[in-house]
Scaffold this motif. Structure first.
Motif, PDB file in Angstrom:
ATOM      1  N   GLU A 174     -81.091   3.780 -21.760  1.00  0.00           N
ATOM      2  CA  GLU A 174     -81.384   3.569 -23.176  1.00  0.00           C
ATOM      3  C   GLU A 174     -80.409   2.576 -23.803  1.00  0.00           C
ATOM      4  OE1 GLU A 174     -80.880   6.684 -21.834  1.00  0.00           O
ATOM      5  OE2 GLU A 174     -82.993   7.216 -21.664  1.00  0.00           O
ATOM      6  N   GLU A 175     -79.119   2.766 -23.537  1.00  0.00           N
ATOM      7  CA  GLU A 175     -78.098   1.879 -24.091  1.00  0.00           C
ATOM      8  C   GLU A 175     -78.265   0.464 -23.534  1.00  0.00           C
ATOM      9  OE1 GLU A 175     -74.194   1.956 -26.358  1.00  0.00           O
ATOM     10  OE2 GLU A 175     -76.195   2.747 -26.527  1.00  0.00           O
ATOM     11  N   THR A 176     -78.588   0.358 -22.264  1.00  0.00           N
ATOM     12  CA  THR A 176     -78.786  -0.953 -21.644  1.00  0.00           C
ATOM     13  C   THR A 176     -79.974  -1.666 -22.278  1.00  0.00           C
ATOM     14  OG1 THR A 176     -77.883  -0.132 -19.560  1.00  0.00           O
ATOM     15  CG2 THR A 176     -79.122  -2.175 -19.463  1.00  0.00           C
ATOM     16  N   LEU A 177     -81.082  -0.955 -22.461  1.00  0.00           N
ATOM     17  CA  LEU A 177     -82.260  -1.574 -23.090  1.00  0.00           C
ATOM     18  C   LEU A 177     -81.970  -1.988 -24.529  1.00  0.00           C
ATOM     19  CD1 LEU A 177     -85.184   0.643 -21.777  1.00  0.00           C
ATOM     20  CD2 LEU A 177     -84.841  -1.802 -21.360  1.00  0.00           C
ATOM     21  N   CYS A 196     -74.116  -6.489 -22.861  1.00  0.00           N
ATOM     22  CA  CYS A 196     -74.042  -5.026 -23.004  1.00  0.00           C
ATOM     23  C   CYS A 196     -72.596  -4.553 -23.172  1.00  0.00           C
ATOM     24  CB  CYS A 196     -74.655  -4.346 -21.787  1.00  0.00           C
ATOM     25  SG  CYS A 196     -76.445  -4.525 -21.705  1.00  0.00           S
ATOM     26  N   LEU A 197     -71.659  -5.352 -22.705  1.00  0.00           N
ATOM     27  CA  LEU A 197     -70.244  -4.968 -22.779  1.00  0.00           C
ATOM     28  C   LEU A 197     -69.689  -5.356 -24.142  1.00  0.00           C
ATOM     29  CD1 LEU A 197     -69.179  -6.059 -19.195  1.00  0.00           C
ATOM     30  CD2 LEU A 197     -69.694  -3.750 -20.001  1.00  0.00           C
ATOM     31  N   ILE A 199     -66.568   1.245 -25.595  1.00  0.00           N
ATOM     32  CA  ILE A 199     -65.904  -0.030 -25.313  1.00  0.00           C
ATOM     33  C   ILE A 199     -65.161  -0.481 -26.566  1.00  0.00           C
ATOM     34  CG2 ILE A 199     -66.261  -2.479 -24.780  1.00  0.00           C
ATOM     35  CD1 ILE A 199     -68.590  -1.625 -23.004  1.00  0.00           C
ATOM     36  N   HIS A 200     -63.889  -0.802 -26.366  1.00  0.00           N
ATOM     37  CA  HIS A 200     -63.061  -1.324 -27.457  1.00  0.00           C
ATOM     38  C   HIS A 200     -63.134  -2.858 -27.483  1.00  0.00           C
ATOM     39  CE1 HIS A 200     -59.799  -1.685 -30.297  1.00  0.00           C
ATOM     40  NE2 HIS A 200     -59.152  -2.474 -29.451  1.00  0.00           N
ATOM     41  N   ALA A 251     -70.159   0.083 -27.500  1.00  0.00           N
ATOM     42  CA  ALA A 251     -71.140   0.533 -26.508  1.00  0.00           C
ATOM     43  C   ALA A 251     -70.580   1.713 -25.737  1.00  0.00           C
ATOM     44  CB  ALA A 251     -71.490  -0.608 -25.555  1.00  0.00           C
ATOM     45  N   SER A 252     -71.450   2.634 -25.400  1.00  0.00           N
ATOM     46  CA  SER A 252     -71.056   3.843 -24.685  1.00  0.00           C
ATOM     47  C   SER A 252     -71.238   3.653 -23.187  1.00  0.00           C
ATOM     48  CB  SER A 252     -71.920   5.006 -25.179  1.00  0.00           C
ATOM     49  OG  SER A 252     -71.569   6.194 -24.542  1.00  0.00           O
TER      50      SER A 252
END
Length: 172
Positions: free
Chosen positions: A87-90, A32-33, A53-54, A37-38
């Motif tokens: 949502e982002e994690t899924l 996820c990282l 995330i950069h 990603a937000s």
């Protein structure tokens, strides 16, 4: 099961000139990282801020966020909590068949032989084992999320089927 509700970590000390942050991770969903990603960064003293995330360096647990490019900027985030939306994690977490994220289990009924024992309040990881925190009608109790007690999890039916968990409830 991925044991954490969200990608969560305590942002540790600021590192280097490029604004890297050392993470104290409490997640096993490191994919996820990823770039773009937000995430939300919050602390008790400051309102939550959203960052992209950069870069993330898993070997050193260094996280780089867009807009945080100096040690001073990173220092302001030290001690904050990093969260990612459900949502982002899924979207980003690659789950195998039969794996679940902890937040997906919250609110599910725990059923044994047709009887509802309670409802899942959360998931707690102790000594490498995930435990369901279950609210029964008169008390709370824990069920290890292992095959000995868990027969199956049905997200669509919003139920977790168990065996021998009634004994845990009675003994707690």
């Amino acid at each position: 099961m991925c044991s954490n509700l969200l990608v969560v970590g305590l942002l540790g000390r600021a590192v280097g000139l490029k604004g890297g942050l050392k993470l104290n991770l409490q997640s096993n969903c490191l994919e996820c990282l990823t770039l773009g990603a937000s995430v939300q960064v919050s602390s008790p003293l400051k309102p939550s801020q959203t960052y992209q995330i950069h870069a993330y360096e898993p070997k050193t647990s260094l996280l780089f966020l867009e807009g945080v490019s100096t040690r001073e900027q990173a220092q302001e985030l030290t001690g904050s909590t990093l969260k990612m939306s459900e949502e982002e994690t899924l979207r980003l977490c690659k789950l195998q068949e039969g794996e679940f994220l902890a937040f997906q289990l919250v609110g599910l009924e725990v059923v044994e032989e047709g009887d509802v024992l309670g409802v899942v309040l959360g998931v707690e990881s102790l000594a490498g084992v995930d435990y369901l925190q279950v609210q029964a009608p008169t008390k709370k109790f824990l069920i290890p999320y292992i095959p000995r007690y868990i027969v199956g999890t049905d997200l669509k039916a919003r139920r977790i089927h168990t065996k021998d968990a009634l004994g845990l409830l009675e003994e707690s």
